[in-house]
Scaffold this motif. Structure first.
Motif, PDB file in Angstrom:
ATOM      1  N   ASP A  59     -10.092   8.700   2.580  1.00  0.00           N
ATOM      2  CA  ASP A  59      -9.580   7.567   3.341  1.00  0.00           C
ATOM      3  C   ASP A  59     -10.637   6.875   4.191  1.00  0.00           C
ATOM      4  N   GLY A  89     -13.877   3.422   3.298  1.00  0.00           N
ATOM      5  CA  GLY A  89     -12.504   3.796   3.004  1.00  0.00           C
ATOM      6  C   GLY A  89     -12.140   3.329   1.604  1.00  0.00           C
ATOM      7  N   THR A 109     -11.330  -0.320   4.399  1.00  0.00           N
ATOM      8  CA  THR A 109     -10.702   0.694   5.233  1.00  0.00           C
ATOM      9  C   THR A 109      -9.492   0.174   5.992  1.00  0.00           C
ATOM     10  N   ASN A 142      -7.629   3.535   5.075  1.00  0.00           N
ATOM     11  CA  ASN A 142      -7.327   4.499   6.127  1.00  0.00           C
ATOM     12  C   ASN A 142      -6.073   4.098   6.893  1.00  0.00           C
TER      13      ASN A 142
END
Length: 748
Positions: A59, A89, A109, A142
């Motif tokens: 992530d 990410g 991300t 993420n």
């Protein structure tokens, strides 16, 4: 974590760089400090054309490749520079089953408007090199729902065709092997745009409250090699309305799958070789706690759905289902995992297409020797489970700290226990919040986000476990006594015990503090006097307190504002130093931290402008958890201070004014190490920009000159902390944001 943008313009002083020669490079060998795992590995992909070739996504820590069935993982994105930290990410990954060398990574991300758009990284050599395709939207590698998938898929009949389901911009298609993408306008906006029926968005996770497209799945039987598959499924994270869609004309038109369940969100799906479609559903995107969920089987030919949920959630035992997967060699063999179960998640096995199930973990054996710390953490976040297409006994599943694998899966079919081992060797995905290398004893002690931190007696072998007591769920800071290296103190958020722990034997054993400044004391910063007898703890946002009895009692420090970080003088046990950079104040204590006096900070280029704090970001002054805008005390010299400001480096002798050092125009991390043979100054280590080039740097002459010690293949996105080893000249530790802790030694 917000994207970091380099500070340019007014803060760069021409006078600071005018006499600076470009730094030379110093070749270094880089290795990972062995923790193993430590973060959410949220997706796998086996390459069916090459037994043993596997990829993993994380992530916030990049992607990895495994070349043998149970070997170590190799990082693929360490070359990403700070400017591209958002790409660390990995939202989704895909392989082409007919091209063993092709790999595709959808990177980005966060969907926060402050960060850049995502990008599609495509490789023709199994991730050794990449080409980049810019995407016109952001990804959320993420964010909530990051374990769903896969959002990216390659057409098994025509490798030129890829589909990518986005979080905020609908469905996208490429017809040129990901060199470009076009929006699929035929996929209706109403299918994925959020509406009131989706309920309130969850409280955490960015876009996990949006109606994101969770997965794309091709039916290989619907086409012939060289022509696009005609049947494509897409799963959308919605409830109370159609979440499963299908196209039967190669994406030209789309319609809801007839009769598909709508009470929960589709998370992941698998298409068996006999034409059955299996879908895992959950009430929430995850990876956090769930309220409900189910597993369903769809007979495509008969257009008939069957509820095959292995175990029914209840109010007393609430959970969802994260994934269901099929053995490619036997369509009757399935695995399905729960999600968000408070007592620990379960993996279910079926050998009759989901008619009956058996739980595996009640009888399973787990070997945590490859990462001993995971024995303290229950099984959770099993958001991807895969059976090796080349070996039906080999299966992997993800967790929030890496993952596990078995090599005797079919033993369960005979009533025997399955045996599982940590599969994460080579994956390092922790966030280093502080580094401490004592003047004697162990090489390194780390403060790690989400864990108790580690005492690293051997940098290449995982530590024997989380140091405790106390047992931390997050370690925010760690430091020790310069002249009494057996004293080490760490602070964090405790799962059990106090929020401060200490060792009096160099990290061999640990103790709880007897008390805290107040019951709310947590996190913040800790300073330990040179002789180890005085500890100054600044709990997050609170008044600093000092203890002279190993934390049994605490006294409020006089003369310091709340939240002020304190550091110890490295020579005089009575002296401590502190700074309020944006208030132009420097503080000093000569009574072992009881009281501080203030004087102005006078910088040759003027005061530093106050900025409003953000989420881990002081308005383009780097990540708040990093080593910039901090004060440092020089080893071996009393009162000698360094100010590692985000926009430059300053030094002040005892009681003197700060002088700006040449060449340095940006700092993200700063630290000291053992002096070079014959040198009068300790080695300096810096992560930032020197003479116009970003990198990791070392100076052996008090910042008069610098050498870059990393290379373009070792950049790791965002670096938060750096520290040399006071026992070994040239050795340096680099604490990254999602790629663990790296250590480097000069090449011979």
């Amino acid at each position: 974590m917000n994207a970091i943008k380099p500070l340019l313009g007014a803060l760069l002083l021409a006078g600071a760089t005018a006499q600076a020669a470009p730094p030379k490079d110093a070749p270094y060998r880089w290795r990972e400090v062995a923790i193993v795992g430590g973060g959410f590995v949220d997706g796998f992909a086996f390459q069916p054309a090459v037994p043993g070739l596997t990829y993993a996504r994380t992530d916030m820590g990049g992607a990895y490749r495994r070349d043998t069935a149970t070997g170590p993982w190799q990082p693929l994105l360490d070359w990403l520079p700070l400017a591209d930290v958002n790409l660390m990410g990995v939202e989704s990954l895909a392989v082409d089953p007919n091209n063993p060398d092709a790999l595709y990574l959808a990177c980005g991300t966060y969907t926060n408007p402050a960060v850049p758009n995502g990008a599609l990284l495509r490789s023709k050599d199994r991730g050794k090199t990449f080409q980049r395709t810019e995407l016109p939207f952001r990804l959320g590698g993420n964010e909530g729902g990051r374990g769903n998938g896969e959002r990216l898929a390659v057409d098994p009949n025509d490798g030129r065709v890829l589909y990518l389901g986005s979080r905020l911009a609908g469905l996208w298609r490429s017809g040129d092997a990901a060199a470009s993408f076009q929006r699929v306008d035929a996929f209706p906006d109403s299918a994925w745009q959020r509406d009131a029926s989706d309920g309130p968005p969850p409280s955490w996770g960015g876009s996990d409250g949006k109606a994101t497209i969770n997965f794309v799945l091709f039916d290989p039987s619907s086409g012939t090699r060289g022509q696009p598959s005609r049947t494509i499924y897409a799963g959308v994270s919605v409830v109370g309305r159609p979440g499963l869609w299908v196209s039967r004309d190669a994406g030209a038109t789309w319609a809801p799958v007839p009769g598909a369940p709508t009470q929960h969100r589709p998370m992941r799906a698998a298409l068996a070789s006999d034409g059955k479609l299996y879908v895992a559903f959950a009430s929430d995107p995850g990876p956090h706690r769930m309220k409900d969920g189910s597993v369903w089987r769809y007979d495509v030919a008969a257009q008939a759905w069957a509820d095959i949920t292995p175990a029914r959630p209840s109010a007393a035992d609430a959970f969802g289902y994260a994934t269901v997967t099929v053995d490619s060699a036997n369509p009757q063999r399935l695995l399905a995992s729960t999600a968000g179960r408070g007592a620990g998640d379960e993996l279910f096995r079926s050998v009759d297409g989901g008619t009956t199930w058996q739980p595996l973990f009640k009888a399973a054996k787990f070997d945590a020797s490859a990462a001993p710390y995971v024995a303290d953490t229950h099984l959770h976040w099993l958001y991807d489970v895969k059976i090796n297409p080349a070996n039906p006994d080999h299966a992997l599943f993800t967790t929030g700290y890496g993952g596990w694998e078995t090599l005797n899966l079919t033993a369960a079919d005979k009533g025997e226990p399955t045996r599982w081992q940590v599969m994460s060797r080579g994956i390092e995905e922790t966030v280093a919040l502080a580094l401490h290398s004592p003047t004697k004893g162990v090489p390194l002690v780390t403060a790690i986000g989400d864990y108790s931190g580690f005492v690293h007696t051997d940098l290449d072998t995982p530590a024997p476990g989380n140091p405790k007591p106390p047992f931390f769920g997050n370690t925010h800071d760690v430091t020790g006594a310069e002249l009494a290296p057996e004293v080490i103190v760490r602070i964090g958020k405790a799962r059990t015990g106090s929020n401060l722990g200490y060792s009096l034997d160099g990290g061999k054993t640990w103790h709880n503090a007897g008390s805290a400044p107040d019951p709310k004391s947590s996190d913040g910063f800790i300073a330990v006097s040179a002789d180890g007898k005085a500890w100054v703890w600044t709990p997050k946002g609170q008044q600093p307190h000092v203890s002279h009895d190993r934390g049994d009692t605490w006294t409020p420090v006089k003369g310091l504002p709340a939240g002020t970080r304190v550091i110890a003088d490295r020579v005089n046990p009575k002296r401590f130093h502190a700074m309020a950079l944006f208030d132009d104040k420097l503080y000093a204590s000569s009574d072992a931290g009881l009281t501080f006096s203030a004087r102005p900070i006078t910088l040759p280029d003027g005061p530093v402008k106050r900025v409003a704090p953000g989420s881990h970001n002081h308005s383009n002054r780097g990540d708040d958890r990093g080593g910039q805008d901090r004060l440092y005390a020089t080893p071996g010299r009393t009162g000698d201070l360094w100010l590692a400001a985000f926009h430059g480096l300053y030094r002040a002798g005892d009681g003197q004014a700060f002088k700006r050092q040449p060449a340095v125009t940006e700092i993200h991390a700063f630290g000291f190490g053992r002096a070079a043979p014959g040198a009068k100054e300790p080695a300096l280590y810096l992560v930032g920009t020197v003479a116009g080039k970003h990198g990791v740097y070392r100076s052996t002459d008090g910042a008069a000159s610098w050498r870059r010690i990393n290379d373009d293949a070792h950049q790791w996105g965002l670096i938060l902390h750096v520290s040399g080893d006071p026992k070994v000249f040239g050795r340096v530790y680099v604490g990254t944001h999602g790629r663990g802790v790296q250590y480097g030694d000069p090449k011979p």
